[in-house]
Design a protein around this motif. Sequence first.
Motif, PDB file in Angstrom:
ATOM      1  N   ASN A   8       0.828  -1.227  -0.051  1.00 44.59           N
ATOM      2  CA  ASN A   8       0.090   0.072   0.002  1.00 44.59           C
ATOM      3  C   ASN A   8       0.925   1.388   0.071  1.00 44.59           C
ATOM      4  OD1 ASN A   8      -1.793   2.150   0.532  1.00 44.59           O
ATOM      5  ND2 ASN A   8      -2.727   1.363   2.081  1.00 44.59           N
ATOM      6  N   PRO A   9       1.179   2.006  -1.003  1.00 41.98           N
ATOM      7  CA  PRO A   9       2.001   3.098  -1.065  1.00 41.98           C
ATOM      8  C   PRO A   9       1.685   4.195  -0.510  1.00 41.98           C
ATOM      9  CG  PRO A   9       0.580   2.723  -3.181  1.00 41.98           C
ATOM     10  CD  PRO A   9       0.198   1.592  -2.320  1.00 41.98           C
ATOM     11  N   GLN A  10       0.490   4.239   0.224  1.00 36.11           N
ATOM     12  CA  GLN A  10       0.223   5.368   1.125  1.00 36.11           C
ATOM     13  C   GLN A  10       0.878   5.186   2.399  1.00 36.11           C
ATOM     14  OE1 GLN A  10      -4.131   5.048   1.133  1.00 36.11           O
ATOM     15  NE2 GLN A  10      -4.133   6.528  -0.795  1.00 36.11           N
ATOM     16  N   TRP A  11       1.166   3.878   3.041  1.00 36.85           N
ATOM     17  CA  TRP A  11       1.525   3.726   4.185  1.00 36.85           C
ATOM     18  C   TRP A  11       3.313   3.693   4.153  1.00 36.85           C
ATOM     19  CZ3 TRP A  11      -1.271   4.881   8.034  1.00 36.85           C
ATOM     20  CH2 TRP A  11      -2.707   4.687   7.843  1.00 36.85           C
ATOM     21  N   ILE A  30       4.993  -6.176  -7.258  1.00 37.37           N
ATOM     22  CA  ILE A  30       4.246  -5.397  -6.419  1.00 37.37           C
ATOM     23  C   ILE A  30       2.919  -5.633  -6.663  1.00 37.37           C
ATOM     24  CG2 ILE A  30       3.583  -3.020  -5.675  1.00 37.37           C
ATOM     25  CD1 ILE A  30       6.568  -2.101  -6.652  1.00 37.37           C
ATOM     26  N   ILE A  31       2.069  -6.108  -5.732  1.00 41.12           N
ATOM     27  CA  ILE A  31       0.783  -6.250  -5.652  1.00 41.12           C
ATOM     28  C   ILE A  31       0.033  -4.994  -4.782  1.00 41.12           C
ATOM     29  CG2 ILE A  31      -1.355  -7.917  -5.421  1.00 41.12           C
ATOM     30  CD1 ILE A  31       0.654 -10.073  -6.104  1.00 41.12           C
ATOM     31  N   GLU A  32      -0.816  -4.205  -5.361  1.00 40.79           N
ATOM     32  CA  GLU A  32      -1.549  -3.235  -4.553  1.00 40.79           C
ATOM     33  C   GLU A  32      -2.803  -3.851  -4.017  1.00 40.79           C
ATOM     34  OE1 GLU A  32      -1.236   0.999  -5.537  1.00 40.79           O
ATOM     35  OE2 GLU A  32       0.652   0.531  -6.769  1.00 40.79           O
ATOM     36  N   TYR A  33      -2.773  -4.526  -3.023  1.00 39.96           N
ATOM     37  CA  TYR A  33      -4.063  -5.233  -2.727  1.00 39.96           C
ATOM     38  C   TYR A  33      -5.363  -4.480  -2.490  1.00 39.96           C
ATOM     39  CZ  TYR A  33      -3.098  -3.534   2.075  1.00 39.96           C
ATOM     40  OH  TYR A  33      -2.577  -2.726   3.097  1.00 39.96           O
ATOM     41  N   LEU A  34      -5.138  -3.324  -2.360  1.00 47.24           N
ATOM     42  CA  LEU A  34      -6.358  -2.280  -2.419  1.00 47.24           C
ATOM     43  C   LEU A  34      -6.947  -2.118  -3.674  1.00 47.24           C
ATOM     44  CD1 LEU A  34      -5.180   0.487   0.348  1.00 47.24           C
ATOM     45  CD2 LEU A  34      -6.833  -1.682   0.503  1.00 47.24           C
ATOM     46  N   LYS A  35      -6.171  -2.279  -4.818  1.00 52.16           N
ATOM     47  CA  LYS A  35      -6.811  -1.921  -5.869  1.00 52.16           C
ATOM     48  C   LYS A  35      -7.256  -3.435  -6.774  1.00 52.16           C
ATOM     49  CE  LYS A  35      -3.789   2.016  -7.467  1.00 52.16           C
ATOM     50  NZ  LYS A  35      -2.704   2.503  -8.347  1.00 52.16           N
ATOM     51  N   LYS A  36      -6.338  -4.396  -6.264  1.00 45.91           N
ATOM     52  CA  LYS A  36      -6.890  -5.568  -6.628  1.00 45.91           C
ATOM     53  C   LYS A  36      -6.957  -6.632  -5.502  1.00 45.91           C
ATOM     54  CE  LYS A  36      -4.813  -9.557  -8.922  1.00 45.91           C
ATOM     55  NZ  LYS A  36      -4.552 -10.728  -7.876  1.00 45.91           N
TER      56      LYS A  36
END
Length: 115
Positions: A8-11, A30-36
């Motif tokens: 989560n790039p925001q954290w 990189i898996i952005e789990y909030l998007k996917k």
Amino acid sequence: MEFIIYHNPQWGKSRKSLELLRAKKIEPTIIEYLKKPLSLEELNSIAKKLNMSPKNFIRKNDTKYKELNIDEDKVGNDEMFKAIIDHPRILERPIIISGEKAVIGRPPENILDLF
């Protein structure tokens, strides 16, 4: 060896963990789990690699988790996985996987256990 980061790039801890991997000359998937959102199969795999039940890699202080009012003593893994799928922000982050091992990057130095 391939590395995967559930990110989560925001954290800050997530960004710091990614920086640590890159400092080691590793460019992870990189898996952005909030998007996917993650699937039940992915979460089962993560749990096995962490050697933890899902109630041990959720963010218990997250506002959404508190709103869900989950009784951890009464729900099974599949119900916890469903809560994570429906509300991915309750997943502890970042999670870094290498082969059959995984760690939670809190603190980011936990990544060093994968080497």
